[in-house]
Scaffold this active site. Structure first.
Site, short mmCIF file in Angstrom:
data_model
loop_
_atom_site.label_atom_id
_atom_site.label_comp_id
_atom_site.label_asym_id
_atom_site.label_seq_id
_atom_site.Cartn_x
_atom_site.Cartn_y
_atom_site.Cartn_z
N ILE A 157 -63.38 -12.24 7.12
CA ILE A 157 -64.62 -12.33 6.35
C ILE A 157 -64.38 -11.88 4.90
CG2 ILE A 157 -67.02 -11.57 6.17
CD1 ILE A 157 -66.19 -13.52 8.57
N ARG A 243 -67.30 -26.93 0.03
CA ARG A 243 -65.95 -27.48 0.20
C ARG A 243 -65.42 -27.99 -1.15
NH1 ARG A 243 -67.42 -31.38 3.63
NH2 ARG A 243 -67.53 -29.88 5.30
N GLN A 279 -33.89 -35.51 -17.18
CA GLN A 279 -34.87 -36.40 -16.59
C GLN A 279 -35.39 -35.89 -15.24
OE1 GLN A 279 -33.84 -40.52 -15.62
NE2 GLN A 279 -35.47 -41.13 -17.00
N VAL A 337 -38.76 -25.59 -11.04
CA VAL A 337 -38.49 -25.71 -12.48
C VAL A 337 -38.03 -24.37 -13.06
CG1 VAL A 337 -39.58 -26.12 -14.74
CG2 VAL A 337 -40.06 -27.67 -12.82
N GLU A 363 -62.33 -22.75 4.75
CA GLU A 363 -63.45 -23.68 4.55
C GLU A 363 -63.16 -25.03 5.22
OE1 GLU A 363 -66.15 -23.41 1.74
OE2 GLU A 363 -65.65 -21.37 1.14
C1 LIG Z 1 -58.21 -15.26 3.47
C2 LIG Z 1 -59.23 -15.92 4.36
C3 LIG Z 1 -60.58 -15.82 4.06
C4 LIG Z 1 -61.53 -16.38 4.89
N1 LIG Z 1 -62.85 -16.21 4.60
C5 LIG Z 1 -63.78 -16.57 5.55
C6 LIG Z 1 -65.14 -16.24 5.38
O1 LIG Z 1 -65.56 -15.63 4.39
N2 LIG Z 1 -66.00 -16.57 6.36
C7 LIG Z 1 -65.62 -17.23 7.48
O2 LIG Z 1 -66.43 -17.50 8.32
N3 LIG Z 1 -64.33 -17.58 7.66
C8 LIG Z 1 -63.40 -17.25 6.72
N4 LIG Z 1 -62.07 -17.58 6.92
C9 LIG Z 1 -61.70 -18.26 8.14
C10 LIG Z 1 -61.19 -19.69 7.96
O3 LIG Z 1 -62.24 -20.54 7.61
C11 LIG Z 1 -60.47 -20.08 9.24
O4 LIG Z 1 -59.25 -19.38 9.29
C12 LIG Z 1 -60.24 -21.55 9.37
O5 LIG Z 1 -61.44 -22.21 9.56
C13 LIG Z 1 -59.28 -21.88 10.50
O6 LIG Z 1 -59.64 -21.24 11.68
P1 LIG Z 1 -58.58 -20.42 12.52
O7 LIG Z 1 -57.89 -19.52 11.63
O8 LIG Z 1 -59.26 -19.83 13.67
O9 LIG Z 1 -57.55 -21.51 13.03
P2 LIG Z 1 -57.65 -22.41 14.33
O10 LIG Z 1 -58.98 -22.99 14.43
O11 LIG Z 1 -57.15 -21.61 15.50
O12 LIG Z 1 -56.61 -23.54 14.02
C14 LIG Z 1 -55.19 -23.39 14.16
C15 LIG Z 1 -54.50 -24.67 13.72
O13 LIG Z 1 -54.92 -25.75 14.54
C16 LIG Z 1 -55.44 -26.79 13.76
N5 LIG Z 1 -56.52 -27.44 14.49
C17 LIG Z 1 -57.62 -26.85 15.02
N6 LIG Z 1 -58.39 -27.78 15.62
C18 LIG Z 1 -57.75 -28.96 15.48
C19 LIG Z 1 -58.02 -30.28 15.90
N7 LIG Z 1 -59.15 -30.59 16.53
N8 LIG Z 1 -57.14 -31.24 15.57
C20 LIG Z 1 -56.02 -30.95 14.89
N9 LIG Z 1 -55.71 -29.73 14.47
C21 LIG Z 1 -56.57 -28.73 14.79
C22 LIG Z 1 -55.92 -26.08 12.51
O14 LIG Z 1 -56.03 -26.97 11.43
C23 LIG Z 1 -54.86 -25.07 12.30
O15 LIG Z 1 -53.74 -25.69 11.70
C24 LIG Z 1 -61.12 -17.07 6.05
C25 LIG Z 1 -59.76 -17.20 6.33
C26 LIG Z 1 -58.82 -16.62 5.52
C27 LIG Z 1 -57.38 -16.74 5.90
#
Ligand SMILES: Cc1cc2nc3c(=O)[nH]c(=O)nc-3n(C[C@H](O)[C@H](O)[C@H](O)COP(=O)(O)OP(=O)(O)OC[C@H]3O[C@@H](n4cnc5c(N)ncnc54)[C@H](O)[C@@H]3O)c2cc1C
Ligand SMILES: Cc1cc2nc3c(=O)[nH]c(=O)nc-3n(C[C@H](O)[C@H](O)[C@H](O)COP(=O)(O)OP(=O)(O)OC[C@H]3O[C@@H](n4cnc5c(N)ncnc54)[C@H](O)[C@@H]3O)c2cc1C
Lengths: 382, 325, 265
Positions: A157, A243, A279, A337, A363
């Site tokens: 968060i 987004r 280049q 670079v 996001e």
């Molecule tokens: C620094 C930071 C700040 C953040 N801030 C916030 C915030 O303020 N509020 C908030 O709510 N969240 C926040 N997040 C959370 C962020 O939005 C999530 O980490 C993100 O949505 C991915 O979720 P996850 O980490 O659970 O990964 P997962 O959902 O577990 O995904 C793991 C991998 O699987 C892939 N994947 C998942 N589903 C599928 C599918 N159906 N098909 C193909 N590939 C898939 C994903 O792309 C990823 O590569 C933050 C994250 C970070 C790292």
């Protein structure tokens, strides 16, 4: 979208953001990155100048900007430090659900204080058990008279440790998945709310990230946004709005990488001439410039669509996904670079690669963006 | 030709001698150079002025001038100019001189230029001048077409006129105009600036930097003494800051501060690209290094190959001598 | 009371300077014009004085061509100036400082009894003659190099400091007065986003060039002609000083810095 230029008004916003980025953010970027320090003083100054609550309408005291305006500002800020930028724009993310789902009274009572003095808010959707799959969230909201009782844990968060208000998504019945999700807002000092320790991150180290736990936290029903079950839609519509600025953030990182690399290439000599005359280096710079330019135009285009009342789901997903992938490529090439110097922390480019990475993940990860893009695309042929 | 005197602590300031030198050189052999002094009674200073290479001196002395600023004196000076009718009035380009220049241009209806670094010898037609603009990043050629001109010269740019053995005749006049309009700006105090704390590195117009060639942290005082004599900021290469001889806030270069002063003096610095990037945009670069092949000499304007431990103290002494402190 | 500030649009500090086709002036193509540091200090000082006296206003004036002049006026309004006057000039060339002062004086108009603030020199030509010329035109005292202006009782008395050779001079004055401000004597404020948006819509009074010419008559012709604009030649390696003794080297270097490079302080 016939006009690709910025208005005089947008130029002056850009100038303000650039000046702020140069004078307040850039000088602290390396230090905050090294120490993982959240620069509260920068956040306060950003608030004072009106750079924080960009999306809040002027009637509540906010800046009331459209998305193109926001993108112009976010790109400039991210040029100096993407981590600080993520924290500066976190209020836009956290307060958007209130703009989308709040009653006039809720808006008045919640949004006005954010614009009359410095406060931070956090958007609490992601959980340890699932991020991409928001329908699967496990945080429970149990109705108890004119209150809900909240139980569960949110993770990653942004601004969690510094926020005074949380917008939280929770379910009344996990079995029903997204149909049962509700959106709430609650003050940080609500009993039963605990904030975890700061996460140690690869990049965006000036931004603060933590878990937020709810244990029998009681929220008045009046703090629910929309009806029961509206939460999922509010969350998705929020992300539709936020987004695109992530595309702008990525563009800012990429532009910074291109700027550093071009300036360096003109000064570094090998084999008797500046490397900018080899280049192989020119081709790198040319490719980087294409990525930066395309990222910016895709971002402005998505923002423009949404500013003109269209949903812009396809455009904003393309913009976010392309710009963040491009930022990775551009930052990577910038390091190349710079040669060995690029790999050193004393130079600014390795940070850009670490910072760019997050834009592919948060996001809505780029995998999810591609699912959305494909879905929108195929619908047109089906 | 008229040169307007400026005294500080009762003594003639050096830039006035430079103005007299310019008056002599542009006016040619036959020119008359008249000195004008308007200010509080100052027999010593006026005496000095009269021996500074002038043909004659007109002095208007009055006690109330002691606490007034230039605008109170401008009317009296303009009154004298109307009577003396020179082609050119030369002022020292000090803060006083520049404040006076703008007023005289209007009150005496003349063309005006300040910060002048070159003046063509007077000939019929417009007066031709050169001056730096944009902080020295460009040079402007300027023409004053009118019959009268007020020029304020950039200090320490022209050689001063040699003092004359005999004093020029001094004509003393009582002030005729109301000297100080009621309510006009009045000086109420003066605090001499403390020496020692130099200007900020990033903004200084002169930077003196030392490198590994200085050899020990104690020796770095040699660099600092030169900086002090010039009113310059002190910088360093990373070799110096890494060794902890001086704080990293003084580091000039790619990962330190970027500076572009009017004058950058590199002492015992080899000229690594990481250092050069932070200072090549300086207007004038001087390098002092024992290695005549050091890369720093490729970007410098002036180089002295030799031992810094001998050259730098000599330079500090020379600067102190010329700047009179 | 009304405090008047005069500002000038100048190229921003990072501008890459290029001569124009005539080689007589700066090529304005692509150059961004802003308030220079000295002028920013003047605006900041005016706003501080305004904030310390109820009922006072700040009027900002600028002389120059479109669109740059209007832009810096809007920037000043965004910072908090209450009204703005654009004294139009049809030329893109760097304007003559005395002519600028004449045009601004015309716009101020009437017998002047207030306070005018400006930068102690412009950010481009750095002449430092504007304040003196304007003071003479308005027939009021003037001084430059000022910092730290404060109101003093009785009303209308000012105290200020002047940072000049060798130290800081304390000065007291009544009005009317024209003051040239030293740069960055404190941190000038940054305009807030809502004020920037408002300033875009602010009304800017425009005085057309023809009107100024009609008032000034022959004085509308500048007293100086800008003939050349040159950049320093590229570096070709150091001139190495040959010397007999360290003292000789030092004397040669000081002479070169004075007479050739013209950078000796
Ligand atoms: C620094 C930071 C700040 C953040 N801030 C916030 C915030 O303020 N509020 C908030 O709510 N969240 C926040 N997040 C959370 C962020 O939005 C999530 O980490 C993100 O949505 C991915 O979720 P996850 O980490 O659970 O990964 P997962 O959902 O577990 O995904 C793991 C991998 O699987 C892939 N994947 C998942 N589903 C599928 C599918 N159906 N098909 C193909 N590939 C898939 C994903 O792309 C990823 O590569 C933050 C994250 C970070 C790292
Ligand atoms: C990642 C990285 C970042 C860097 N960033 C910077 C930076 O920002 N700034 C920076 O300055 N450097 C930087 N460097 C270091 C740079 O590469 C050089 O190592 C450094 O500038 C050398 O400092 P120097 O010229 O003082 O020392 P040296 O290169 O050792 O030169 C000393 C010079 O002193 C001369 N000398 C010795 N004795 C005398 C004497 N008695 N009289 C006169 N001359 C004498 C020698 O001839 C020699 O030329 C960086 C390096 C790296 C790897």
């Amino acid at each position: 979208m016939p006009d690709f230029g910025l208005s005089e008004e947008q130029r002056s916003l850009q100038e303000l953001a650039r000046k702020f980025a140069r004078t307040e953010m850039a000088p602290r970027a390396a230090e905050c990155d090294r120490l993982g320090r959240f620069p509260e003083e920068v956040m306060r100054k950003a608030w004072e100048l009106g750079l924080m609550n960009l999306n809040i309408p002027t009637e509540y005291g906010g800046s009331g900007l459209g998305l193109v305006d926001q993108c112009v500002i976010v790109e400039e800020l991210a040029h100096a430090c993407a981590g600080m930028t993520t924290s500066v724009i976190a209020n836009c993310l956290a307060l958007e659900p209130i703009l989308l789902g709040g009653t006039p009274e809720q808006k008045q009572s919640v949004l006005t204080p954010f614009c009359s003095s410095y406060h931070l808010a956090s958007f609490c959707l992601t959980e340890p058990g699932g991020g991409s799959d928001a329908g699967a969230l496990q945080t429970r909201a149990t109705r108890d008279g004119d209150h809900y009782v909240l139980d569960g844990e949110k993770c990653f968060i942004t601004n969690g440790p510094h926020a005074s208000l949380y917008t939280v998504f929770a379910t009344t019945d996990p079995e029903l998945r997204h149909k049962s999700i509700c959106a709430f807002y609650l003050p940080r000092d609500t009993e039963g709310v605990t904030v975890g320790r700061e996460e140690e991150k690869m990049g965006h180290r000036a931004s603060s990230t933590s878990t937020v736990r709810f244990e029998k936290a009681r929220i008045p029903v009046a703090n629910r946004l929309g009806a029961e079950g509206d939460g999922f839609s509010i969350a998705m519509r929020t992300l539709d709005q936020t987004r695109t600025p992530i595309g702008a953030l990525a563009t800012g990182i990429a532009q910074a990488a291109l700027d550093h690399a071009s300036a360096y290439a003109l000064k570094r000599h090998t084999f008797g001439k500046p490397i900018s005359e080899h280049q192989a280096i020119q081709i790198k710079l040319a490719n980087m410039a294409q990525d930066v330019h395309a990222s910016r135009l895709l971002t402005w285009n998505a923002a423009w669509e949404i500013d003109h009342g269209r949903k812009g789901t396809l455009e904003s997903s393309i913009a976010k996904c392309f710009a963040s992938d491009a930022a990775m490529r551009v930052a990577d090439e910038a390091i190349q670079v710079f040669g060995g110097y690029g790999y050193m922390k004393e130079y600014p480019v390795e940070k850009l690669l670490r910072d760019a990475k997050l834009a592919q993940i948060y996001e809505g990860s780029n995998e999810i963006q591609r699912i959305v893009i494909a879905r929108e695309l195929l619908r047109r042929y089906a | 030709m008229v040169v307007v005197a400026e005294l500080r602590d009762g003594r003639l300031v050096e830039p006035v001698r430079e103005a007299i030198g310019v008056a002599r050189s542009i006016g040619g052999a036959g020119a008359t150079v008249i000195g004008v002094y308007v200010g509080p009674p100052a027999s010593e200073g006026v005496g000095e002025f009269s021996r500074a290479g002038l043909d004659r001196v007109v002095a208007v002395e009055g006690e109330p001038f002691a606490r007034t600023t230039s605008s109170a004196r401008a009317r009296t000076v303009a009154e004298l100019l109307r009577e003396l009718a020179p082609r050119v009035v030369l002022l020292a380009g000090t803060s006083e001189g520049r404040d006076l220049a703008g007023r005289l241009a209007v009150e005496w209806e003349a063309g005006v230029a300040t910060n002048v670094t070159a003046v063509e010898p007077l000939a019929p037609g417009p007066i031709q001048l050169t001056r730096p603009i944009f902080g020295g990043r460009a040079t402007q050629g300027l023409e004053l077409p009118g019959e009268r001109a007020v020029l304020a010269l950039r200090p320490h740019t022209f050689p001063p006129a040699a003092a004359s053995a005999d004093a020029a005749p001094v004509e003393r006049r009582a002030p005729t105009l109301p000297q100080v309009p009621v309510g006009a700006p009045t000086m109420t105090g003066f605090t001499a600036s403390a020496t020692g704390r130099g200007p900020d590195l990033a903004e200084a117009s002169i930077v003196v930097s030392g490198g590994r060639g200085v050899k020990t942290p104690e020796n770095f005082a040699i660099v600092e003494a030169l900086a002090e004599s010039l009113g310059a900021a002190v910088g360093a290469s990373r070799a110096v800051t890494d060794a902890g001889w001086r704080p990293s806030s003084l580091q000039v270069g790619q990962t330190g501060k970027s500076v572009s002063p009017q004058l950058y003096i590199a002492i015992g610095i080899s000229g690594a690209i990481q250092h050069l990037v932070g200072m090549v945009s300086s207007r004038v670069i001087v390098a002092i290094n024992s290695d005549a092949q050091a890369p720093i000499f490729k970007v410098a304007d002036y180089g002295i190959a030799g031992d810094l431990f001998q050259l730098v103290p000599a330079l500090t002494a020379e600067v102190r001598r010329v700047r009179g402190r | 009371m009304e405090i008047v500030v005069a500002v000038k649009p100048v190229p921003e500090a990072e501008t890459r300077l290029r001569p124009d086709a005539s080689h007589a002036s700066l090529d304005p193509e692509g150059v961004k014009f802003v308030l220079a540091g000295y002028d920013e200090s003047a605006v900041e000082q005016a706003l501080l004085l305004k904030e310390s006296t109820v009922g006072s206003r700040v009027r900002v004036l600028s002389f120059g061509p479109a669109p740059r002049t209007e832009e810096v006026l809007r920037a000043a309004v965004a910072l908090g100036c209450d009204s703005a006057t654009w004294v139009e000039h049809p030329s893109d060339l760097l304007p003559d400082a005395v002519l600028s002062a004449r045009c601004i004086a015309t716009a101020i108009a009437g017998p002047f009894s207030g306070l005018v603030l400006c930068g102690r020199q412009s950010g481009d030509e750095e002449g430092g003659i504007f304040a003196g010329a304007l003071g003479a035109l308005l027939k009021v005292p003037s001084l430059g190099y000022a910092t730290n202006l404060r109101w003093k009782e009785p009303r209308g008395q000012l105290t200020l400091q002047r940072s000049i050779e060798g130290g800081l001079e304390e000065v007291e004055s009544s009005l009317p007065l024209v003051v040239g401000l030293q740069q960055a004597w404190n941190d000038p404020r940054t305009a807030k986003l809502p004020n920037i948006l408002k300033s875009r819509k602010a009304a800017i009074e425009k005085i057309p060039w023809e009107a100024t010419v009609a008032t000034l008559g022959p004085h509308a012709i500048p007293g100086t002609v800008r003939r050349t604009f040159r950049l320093p030649p590229p570096r070709t390696g150091a001139k190495m000083i040959r010397y007999d003794s360290p003292q000789d080297a030092a004397a040669q270097l000081v002479r070169l810095l004075r007479e050739e490079a013209k950078v000796f302080p």
